[in-house]
Each structure stands twice: as structure tokens, then as C-alpha cells.
Design an enzyme around this catalytic site. Structure first.
Site, PDB file in Angstrom:
ATOM      1  N   ARG A 135       0.850  -1.198   0.000  1.00  0.00           N
ATOM      2  CA  ARG A 135       0.000   0.000   0.000  1.00  0.00           C
ATOM      3  C   ARG A 135       0.879   1.239   0.000  1.00  0.00           C
ATOM      4  O   ARG A 135       0.969   1.966   0.985  1.00  0.00           O
ATOM      5  CB  ARG A 135      -0.969  -0.073   1.152  1.00  0.00           C
ATOM      6  CG  ARG A 135      -2.011  -1.119   0.810  1.00  0.00           C
ATOM      7  CD  ARG A 135      -3.086  -1.219   1.783  1.00  0.00           C
ATOM      8  NE  ARG A 135      -4.367  -1.347   1.100  1.00  0.00           N
ATOM      9  CZ  ARG A 135      -5.500  -1.527   1.715  1.00  0.00           C
ATOM     10  NH1 ARG A 135      -5.543  -1.579   3.028  1.00  0.00           N
ATOM     11  NH2 ARG A 135      -6.618  -1.628   1.044  1.00  0.00           N
ATOM     12  N   SER A 166      -8.447  -2.001  -2.045  1.00  0.00           N
ATOM     13  CA  SER A 166      -9.125  -0.710  -1.915  1.00  0.00           C
ATOM     14  C   SER A 166     -10.262  -0.574  -2.918  1.00  0.00           C
ATOM     15  O   SER A 166     -11.352  -0.122  -2.565  1.00  0.00           O
ATOM     16  CB  SER A 166      -8.145   0.446  -2.115  1.00  0.00           C
ATOM     17  OG  SER A 166      -7.290   0.539  -1.017  1.00  0.00           O
ATOM     18  N   TYR A 173      -2.448  -0.307   9.322  1.00  0.00           N
ATOM     19  CA  TYR A 173      -3.504  -1.215   9.761  1.00  0.00           C
ATOM     20  C   TYR A 173      -3.656  -1.142  11.275  1.00  0.00           C
ATOM     21  O   TYR A 173      -2.823  -0.569  11.976  1.00  0.00           O
ATOM     22  CB  TYR A 173      -3.166  -2.653   9.362  1.00  0.00           C
ATOM     23  CG  TYR A 173      -3.167  -2.872   7.876  1.00  0.00           C
ATOM     24  CD1 TYR A 173      -4.354  -2.941   7.172  1.00  0.00           C
ATOM     25  CD2 TYR A 173      -1.966  -2.998   7.173  1.00  0.00           C
ATOM     26  CE1 TYR A 173      -4.354  -3.140   5.799  1.00  0.00           C
ATOM     27  CE2 TYR A 173      -1.962  -3.195   5.805  1.00  0.00           C
ATOM     28  CZ  TYR A 173      -3.157  -3.271   5.120  1.00  0.00           C
ATOM     29  OH  TYR A 173      -3.158  -3.465   3.767  1.00  0.00           O
TER      30      TYR A 173
HETATM   31  P1  NAD Z   1      -8.800  -3.046   7.078  1.00  0.00           P
HETATM   32  O1  NAD Z   1      -9.690  -3.584   6.009  1.00  0.00           O
HETATM   33  O2  NAD Z   1      -7.639  -3.845   7.511  1.00  0.00           O
HETATM   34  O3  NAD Z   1      -9.684  -2.765   8.398  1.00  0.00           O
HETATM   35  C1  NAD Z   1     -10.833  -1.970   8.352  1.00  0.00           C
HETATM   36  C2  NAD Z   1     -10.824  -0.999   9.503  1.00  0.00           C
HETATM   37  O4  NAD Z   1     -11.127  -1.690  10.732  1.00  0.00           O
HETATM   38  C3  NAD Z   1      -9.484  -0.288   9.758  1.00  0.00           C
HETATM   39  O5  NAD Z   1      -9.685   1.109   9.700  1.00  0.00           O
HETATM   40  C4  NAD Z   1      -9.100  -0.754  11.159  1.00  0.00           C
HETATM   41  O6  NAD Z   1      -8.388   0.248  11.875  1.00  0.00           O
HETATM   42  C5  NAD Z   1     -10.444  -1.024  11.762  1.00  0.00           C
HETATM   43  N1  NAD Z   1     -10.449  -1.863  12.988  1.00  0.00           N
HETATM   44  C6  NAD Z   1      -9.672  -2.933  13.291  1.00  0.00           C
HETATM   45  N2  NAD Z   1      -9.995  -3.405  14.509  1.00  0.00           N
HETATM   46  C7  NAD Z   1     -11.014  -2.632  14.988  1.00  0.00           C
HETATM   47  C8  NAD Z   1     -11.753  -2.622  16.186  1.00  0.00           C
HETATM   48  N3  NAD Z   1     -11.535  -3.501  17.171  1.00  0.00           N
HETATM   49  N4  NAD Z   1     -12.720  -1.677  16.335  1.00  0.00           N
HETATM   50  C9  NAD Z   1     -12.953  -0.765  15.360  1.00  0.00           C
HETATM   51  N5  NAD Z   1     -12.272  -0.721  14.214  1.00  0.00           N
HETATM   52  C10 NAD Z   1     -11.307  -1.641  14.016  1.00  0.00           C
HETATM   53  O7  NAD Z   1      -8.320  -1.597   6.703  1.00  0.00           O
HETATM   54  P2  NAD Z   1      -8.247  -0.895   5.286  1.00  0.00           P
HETATM   55  O8  NAD Z   1      -9.588  -0.426   4.899  1.00  0.00           O
HETATM   56  O9  NAD Z   1      -7.551  -1.793   4.365  1.00  0.00           O
HETATM   57  O10 NAD Z   1      -7.363   0.375   5.615  1.00  0.00           O
HETATM   58  C11 NAD Z   1      -6.257   0.325   6.510  1.00  0.00           C
HETATM   59  C12 NAD Z   1      -5.446   1.586   6.403  1.00  0.00           C
HETATM   60  O11 NAD Z   1      -4.719   1.591   5.197  1.00  0.00           O
HETATM   61  C13 NAD Z   1      -6.245   2.860   6.407  1.00  0.00           C
HETATM   62  O12 NAD Z   1      -5.523   3.788   7.175  1.00  0.00           O
HETATM   63  C14 NAD Z   1      -6.257   3.281   4.971  1.00  0.00           C
HETATM   64  O13 NAD Z   1      -6.435   4.664   4.816  1.00  0.00           O
HETATM   65  C15 NAD Z   1      -4.888   2.837   4.549  1.00  0.00           C
HETATM   66  N6  NAD Z   1      -4.769   2.628   3.103  1.00  0.00           N
HETATM   67  C16 NAD Z   1      -3.682   3.138   2.466  1.00  0.00           C
HETATM   68  C17 NAD Z   1      -3.549   2.968   1.102  1.00  0.00           C
HETATM   69  C18 NAD Z   1      -2.366   3.529   0.375  1.00  0.00           C
HETATM   70  O14 NAD Z   1      -1.645   4.303   0.916  1.00  0.00           O
HETATM   71  N7  NAD Z   1      -2.151   3.135  -0.848  1.00  0.00           N
HETATM   72  C19 NAD Z   1      -4.492   2.253   0.388  1.00  0.00           C
HETATM   73  C20 NAD Z   1      -5.582   1.717   1.082  1.00  0.00           C
HETATM   74  C21 NAD Z   1      -5.693   1.898   2.439  1.00  0.00           C
END
Ligand code: NAD
Length: 427
Positions: free
Chosen positions: A121, A132, A227
Site C-alpha cells: 500500500r 481498496s 492497519y
Molecule cells: P482493514 O480492512 O484492515 O480494516 C478496516 C478498519 O477496521 C481499519 O480502519 C481498522 O483500523 C479497523 N479496525 C480494526 N480493529 C477494529 C476494532 N476492534 N474496532 C474498530 N475498528 C477496528 O483496513 P483498510 O480499509 O484496508 O485500511 C487500513 C489503512 O490503510 C487505512 O488507514 C487506509 O487509509 C490505509 N490505506 C492506504 C492505502 C495507500 O496508501 N495506498 C491504500 C488503502 C488503504
């Protein structure tokens, strides 16, 4: 350089790995493209449109024959790839954990398996980030599914007959899917609150006009790579106390919480569900990873004795097959552009590129990814630091499982993850 796209075989998989638009782009990269007849039907891309874009359309065997690259949504069984060029690339969502035998089978027949969900990512790879692109659509669809099951209006409606209050929507987990769910619920006029365990999520939630709620006991549970980490028992108890009071007042709850390589955290207990009013709706987007809600039945829509509907659809992006395929197929083209020499019209892979290193599972007859342990397989290269595995259930893996044998006695691809999504049940 021939690129093949087969019809997806997994039950209920509606997506396709190439669209007429991306076929034209692949041809622009110097490839010839073969599509299995009917591959795009479920996503509403007819064979004629692929042919018009320049692809040949035919039966599976002819499609795969002499292909150097196969594009897929889910991992095709090795047996379905007979006739392919030795050493060919198979690019898709490989979902290797718990299927190490199948990955070993890929190595055994000399295929190069590339797991798109392992894409790092980083900024350069955002355009190739299938997690994403698919999570974004899932977050949107979760709200649409919730609105469909909800017997009341979402926005505040002021009519001559009186005012309807807006629905209260609570989104748990504000990553890619959660943020899109928040934005969609806001657009529909709901009053939206959200929670996450990463402090950074608070600002993003508020920028969408929703209220962020988080317990003071939990300052920040950010793990590596953006994450979340797993919460300690005390943190879990504090979060449960916060959520319990809030959930009882919500009309719709959408859960999206995931932790890399772990089962989905259980955030909503049976007692919390029982505290909700009849007619409330929960959409558990984590159903494929076991669910965030104690009583979710993955793949089913169920209603509790107190009248709460719990939606546990699998393959939610597949419910938007056309959009999901369009974005997924574009992700694939963006990645292939980095692997192909356009002038020479051939594959020119830089095996040291961090995107390649992070995503290649098998190569040259061996399993080369450090996270995939197949007994008896010898890694070709020194292990690389991989992105956290997100397709889940590392603990599902069966280290004792033997590598799959020859191509034709390899077990078929993992059974459908999608089936039965529309079954209605009571809990
Ligand atoms: P994910 O699918 O792993 O998890 C979904 C969400 O659940 C996350 O925000 C996580 O913090 C949350 N979570 C985990 N345990 C929890 C709990 N007990 N209670 C409440 N919430 C909880 O996450 P994702 O959607 O893949 O995104 C993870 C991070 O990566 C985010 O900060 C996102 O902005 C970032 N991201 C970056 C890029 C990039 O830079 N290219 C691309 C995609 C996502």
C-alpha cells in the site's frame, strides 16, 4: 504475448478480470487477448463487446492454450490451466492461506502465481490496489443493502403529514470500506457516527461530516502499515462498554473491522444485538472473515427474535459486478503495464521490483513467498519483507497439507465463498 481470461468458476462469483475497455488497453500494450465465451455475462459484458474490442472469444481450452498471462478474479484451479505456456503468470486474488496445497500445485507445474491482494500500500501502487477498489464498492453497497432492508426512510423528511426523523447509522471500522459507508449514509441523509481503533481515522471520519466516537481508554491501536493491531483484553472491554451504550440507540450498524492475518474482531455481542429496537439492521461486511457480530451467519440474511435483521453477504463487491469488474480490471492493467515492455511487446519483469517481490507466490517451480509455507517446497530466493497478509485466516493454514500433485489431480479451486447470500433465516 497472449493474455487469457477465463470465466470465473467459483459459485456466485459474478466478476470478470477484464472488460472490453481493458482488453483494448491490453492490446495497446502489444498483447493478443483471448476471452472464454460467457466470461463477462454475469457482469454484463457480452462476448460481442469483447470481440469488438479486439479479443478472440472461444472455449476454455482454446483460451488458455499458449497463454503467457492468465488474468483472474479468484485463483483458477491448476487443472483448468492445462495447455498454458510453461512459466506463465497467473494474476488474481490468490487467497493462499489455508490453500497452501494449491499454491504448491502452481509451483509444481511451473506457473508463476501473483497475488494482487499482497500489493504493497504505497503511493505508486494505489492504482493497482484491488483491496481498496473492491472495499470501496463494498462500503457503498453495505449502506444500500441496509437501506433496502430498513422499513423506514433514511433522510429527515418534512412533509405536510409530519416529520420523519433521519435514520441513525453507526459505522464500526473506518478504513476504506467504512469511510465509503459513512460517505454513502451521509449522502442518503442519515445521522452518522463511526468508530475505529486508529486515532488517525478520527480526522477522516469528521472530514466526511460524521461524529467520531472512541473510548478514552484507547488512545491509538495503530499497527504497522496503517492497519490496526489487535486490542488487549482491557482495551476490548473498554471498547465494548462504549459500543454497548451507543448501539442500543442506532437504527443501522455497519461493521467493517479487520486486522491483518487475524479473524475479524468480535465487536457486537448477542446482548448488544438484543438491545436494538425491532426493525434495526446490521450489515456485517466482515462476514467472510468470521464476522464482527457474534450472531452473524456468513452468507445469510437472518432476523433475530427481537426483529433485528443481520446481513452477512459474502463477496459484497460481486453484488456490484459491473463496477467491481471495471475497477478490478483496471487495477490489473496498471500492474501489467509495469511488467511489459511495450516496444518489444513482451514480458520484461523486474523480479527485484518491490511490487513484484511482494506479490509473487511461486516461480521457477518453487514457492518463493516468505508467508506461504508449503512442506517440502524450497524457496528460490531469500525471503522478502511482505506486506501484512490481508486475505485472512492465516490460522486456517494447514502446515501438514501435502503440495498438490500433477495438474490433473489437483483439487478444484476453493469452493464458492459467495453462495447462498440471499437465503433468509432466523436466529
Ligand atoms: P482493514 O480492512 O484492515 O480494516 C478496516 C478498519 O477496521 C481499519 O480502519 C481498522 O483500523 C479497523 N479496525 C480494526 N480493529 C477494529 C476494532 N476492534 N474496532 C474498530 N475498528 C477496528 O483496513 P483498510 O480499509 O484496508 O485500511 C487500513 C489503512 O490503510 C487505512 O488507514 C487506509 O487509509 C490505509 N490505506 C492506504 C492505502 C495507500 O496508501 N495506498 C491504500 C488503502 C488503504
Amino acid at each position: 504475448m497472449k493474455i487469457a481470461v477465463l470465466r470465473e468458476r467459483a459459485d456466485g462469483e459474478t466478476r470478470v478480470a477484464a472488460t472490453p475497455e481493458t482488453v483494448a488497453k491490453l492490446i495497446g500494450l502489444g498483447a493478443t487477448v483471448a476471452i472464454e465465451a460467457g466470461a463477462g455475462d454475469a457482469a454484463r459484458f457480452p462476448d460481442a463487446d469483447y470481440a469488438a474490442a479486439g479479443a478472440s472469444v472461444g472455449p476454455a481450452a482454446a483460451t488458455v492454450k499458449d497463454a503467457e498471462i492468465v488474468l483472474a478474479v479468484r485463483r483458477p484451479s491448476v487443472g483448468s490451466l492445462l495447455g498454458i505456456t510453461p512459466g506463465a503468470l497467473v494474476v488474481g486474488i490468490m487467497d493462499p492461506y489455508g490453500s497452501e496445497g494449491e499454491i504448491g500445485g502452481y509451483a509444481k507445474v511451473g506457473l508463476t502465481a501473483i497475488a494482487m491482494e499482497f500489493m504493497p500500500r504505497i503511493t505508486r501502487a494505489q492504482v493497482m490496489d484491488v483491496l481498496s477498489s473492491q472495499a470501496n464498492l463494498a462500503g457503498y453497497q453495505a449502506v444500500i443493502d441496509a437501506a433496502g432492508a430498513f422499513d423506514r426512510a433514511m433522510p429527515m423528511m418534512m412533509t405536510a403529514a409530519g416529520t420523519v426523523r433521519p435514520a441513525k447509522v453507526f459505522v464500526m471500522g473506518a478504513g476504506v470500506a467504512g469511510l465509503q459507508a459513512i460517505a454513502t449514509a451521509k449522502r442518503l441523509g442519515a445521522v452518522v457516527t463511526a468508530t475505529d481503533v486508529r486515532a488517525a481515522a478520527g480526522e477522516q471520519v469528521e472530514s466526511l461530516g460524521a461524529k467520531f466516537i472512541m473510548t478514552d481508554a484507547l488512545k491509538d491501536a495503530s499497527g504497522s502499515g496503517g492497519y490496526a493491531r489487535e486490542l488487549t483484553q482491557d482495551e476490548q472491554a473498554a471498547q465494548a462498554a462504549l459500543v454497548a451504550g451507543h448501539i442500543a440507540k442506532q437504527d443501522i450498524v455497519i461493521t467493517t473491522a479487520l486486522i491483518p492475518g487475524r479473524p475479524a474482531p468480535k465487536l457486537v455481542s448477542r446482548a448488544m444485538v438484543e438491545s436494538m429496537a425491532p426493525g434495526s439492521v446490521i450489515v456485517d461486511l466482515a462476514a467472510e472473515r468470521g464476522g464482527n457480530v457474534e450472531v452473524t451467519q456468513p452468507g445469510k440474511v437472518a432476523t433475530t427474535a427481537n426483529g433485528v435483521t443481520i446481513i452477512g453477504h459474502l463477496n459484497v463487491p460481486g453484488r456490484l459486478a459491473t463496477s467491481a469488474s471495471q475497477l478490478y480490471a483496471r487495477n490489473l492493467v496498471s500492474f501489467l503495464e509495469t511488467l511489459i515492455d511495450k516496444k518489444e511487446k513482451k514480458l520484461a519483469i523486474n523480479w527485484d521490483d518491490e511490487l513484484v517481490k511482494a506479490t509473487v507466490l511461486t516461480r521457477g517451480g518453487a514457492v518463493v513467498h516468505p508467508n506461504i509455507k508449503v512442506p517440502g517446497a524450497t524457496p528460490l530466493e531469500a525471503p522478502v519483507a511482505a506486506d501484512p497478509a490481508k486475505t485472512g485466516a492465516a490460522e486456517k493454514s494447514t502446515p501438514g497439507e501435502a503440495p498438490a500433485a500433477a495438474a490433473d489431480d489437483v483439487t478444484p479451486a476453493e469452493p464458492a465463498k459467495t453462495g447462498a447470500a440471499d437465503k433468509k433465516d432466523s436466529i
